[in-house]
Design an enzyme around this catalytic site. Structure first.
Site, short mmCIF file in Angstrom:
data_model
loop_
_atom_site.label_atom_id
_atom_site.label_comp_id
_atom_site.label_asym_id
_atom_site.label_seq_id
_atom_site.Cartn_x
_atom_site.Cartn_y
_atom_site.Cartn_z
N ASP A 1 0.67 -10.37 -5.85
CA ASP A 1 0.88 -9.36 -6.70
C ASP A 1 0.57 -9.54 -8.13
OD1 ASP A 1 2.00 -7.92 -4.50
OD2 ASP A 1 4.10 -8.62 -5.01
N GLU B 1 1.45 1.86 -4.80
CA GLU B 1 2.43 1.25 -5.45
C GLU B 1 2.06 0.45 -6.74
OE1 GLU B 1 4.13 -1.31 -2.23
OE2 GLU B 1 1.92 -2.03 -1.68
#
Length: 506
Positions: free
Chosen positions: A16, A181
């Protein structure tokens, strides 16, 4: 020097990723989940070569993190520079949205400040707008909130001290953008942009949203997918603009047991105003990942992420993380090398279990194929003391020295946790080493994470250990490798001394 680079630029589990540029410096943060210290900060000057320079969160000051909580902890941070300070926003999925800041990214960061105590709000990203107002966008974890595929916008105090309203949903990805997301919020050309992954980590894609006003309406376009490449699920990362006019997008690829490795894509802005990362694919408006590409127009600045460690000051380097908040006495830095205390092994259903033992000292797999070797000297005090070299994930194995009732043993401690959460662990003796203890332990990691342990005593040949072991990923993370000392006794007083840890990537 080659004029081209190859992907991935970081073959290690920096999940991420988000990125910013300040002058000639690039800064990257990534998820760290339950591992401590948390929230790694990487630095580069050419976008290709990186080194680990700090951790934003030295401990997890939240309930339960003195014990192992796989898959929890710090999720999907974002990093920004504003008003002379560096800001990192992140979520603890069961605890809320937090922010840390620092005037010096290499120095001490502020303690995590809670902006919202709530379960299931994740992946926050701020924007300080031109009019002085500040905003935060975030996603939801369905497992905690019951909400999925939606992005919410909240006004924030300009000093990031508090949220100013209850927020509004600005985009609902159901049903076209499942698992939407990880939003990253930007402003460019008077318009607002959100880069957000969708489709899940293994087979997902990168979506970009566009609006003239923050409340919307928001248009969407999928801009990066696997296409005809072997790079599955190219998504979730950050966009960065260079002073020379170049634009780049950094993202991850989920590689199973190796974790989420980091790729760099060139990015251009099309005539219709939308970004196109990577190279054109066979679907109009969508890019696909590049495997190689011309280097960014930046001074070539080679460096590398740390792996090997001689523990010169008696403490582990920045590349190491514990499974939970460390106790002060796990490391005894009385002499060169790493001296680890045989702290009590954790229990699972009343039996000692390596899987939930917090004092495992681990680092990420650094390559597809590599070898590690460590020098080891036991200083055991009681039966049940042990320590050695461990490969850790939801399948794990350790080549360990173990103090029996009246003899010193070398053995394999291995185990796995099932999809139903049932843990199985075994201890298999390899050799009686009372009269000739090993001075070195090693592990050769091959393709697909196949591991071969070996050992040798001083001046003797290497001895292979059977059977081989197939490494497995952890909870939301790749497999890790490292060192440990533990005991089945509560107060053993034993230690294991490691004088080096050498990594050789193939």
């Amino acid at each position: 020097m080659s004029l081209f680079y190859g992907n991935p630029i970081i073959h290690a589990d920096y999940a991420d990723p988000d990125i910013i540029r300040t002058g000639g410096d690039f800064w990257l943060v990534s998820s760290s989940f339950n591992h401590v210290p948390g929230l790694p900060l990487l630095h580069s000057r050419d976008l290709i070569h990186w080194t680990l320079v700090n951790h934003v969160v030295p401990r997890l000051p939240f309930a339960g993190y003195d014990g192992v909580q796989p898959g929890k902890g710090i999720w999907a941070p974002s990093i920004r520079y504003h008003a002379g300070r560096y800001w990192v926003f992140f979520s603890i999925p069961d605890d809320g949205i937090f922010v840390c800041h620092s005037a010096d990214p290499l120095g001490e960061w502020s303690a995590p400040h809670c902006l919202k105590q709530v379960s299931g709000w994740i992946d926050p990203c701020p924007l300080w707008d031109d009019d002085g107002r500040a905003w935060l966008v975030h996603a939801f974890a369905y497992s905690r909130s019951g909400i999925k595929n939606q992005l919410q916008l909240i006004e924030m105090a300009p000093d990031a001290s508090r949220l100013l309203d209850e927020g509004q949903i600005i985009f609902d990805g159901t049903p076209s953008h499942p698992t939407l997301e990880g939003p990253k919020l930007y402003k460019r050309g008077g318009e607002y942009w959100i880069f957000a992954p969708a489709g899940g980590v293994k087979r997902g894609w990168q979506t970009v949203l566009r609006a003239a006003r923050l409340p919307g309406p928001w248009e969407s376009r999928d801009v990066l997918h696997q296409g005809e490449t072997p790079i599955n699920g190219p998504h979730q990362g950050g966009w960065v603009a260079l002073e020379n006019g170049e634009h780049w997008f950094i993202h991850f690829q989920d590689k199973g047991l190796y974790g989420r490795v980091v790729h760099l894509q060139p990015l251009r802005w099309r005539e219709d105003g939308w970004p196109l990362p990577g190279e054109p694919s066979d679907e109009p408006g969508k890019g696909q990942p590049v495997l190689t590409h011309r280097l960014p127009g930046l001074p070539y600045s080679p460096c590398e992420i740390q792996t090997s460690d001689d523990f010169a000051d008696g403490r582990p380097g920045k590349q190491w993380q514990w499974q939970a908040n460390p106790a002060d006495d796990w490391v005894n830095p009385g002499r060169p090398g790493l001296r680890l205390r045989c702290a009590p092994m954790a229990a699972w259903d009343g039996a000692p279990a390596l899987y939930t033992t917090p004092q495992l000292l681990l680092q990420k797999f650094p390559a597809v194929r590599f070898s590690v070797c460590c020098g080891v000297t036991p200083d055991f005090q009681r039966s049940g003391d042990e320590g050695g070299l461990v490969v850790y994930g939801e399948r794990y194995a350790a080549l360990a020295l173990h103090q029996g009732q009246d003899r010193l043993l070398l053995g394999l401690r291995h185990g796995w946790i099932s999809e139903r959460g049932i843990l199985t662990e075994h201890w298999v003796p390899v050799a009686d080493i009372t009269d000739c203890p090993p001075s070195e332990l090693a592990c050769d990691v091959g393709y697909d994470g196949i591991c071969h342990f070996r050992y040798r005593a001083a001046g003797q040949a290497w001895q292979a250990v059977s059977p081989r072991f197939s490494a497995g990923a952890g909870k939301w993370v790749g497999a890790k490798i490292g060192l440990y000392a533990a005991s089945s006794q509560r107060d053993s007083g034993g230690h294991v001394h490691f004088d080096s840890f050498t990594v050789d990537s193939k």
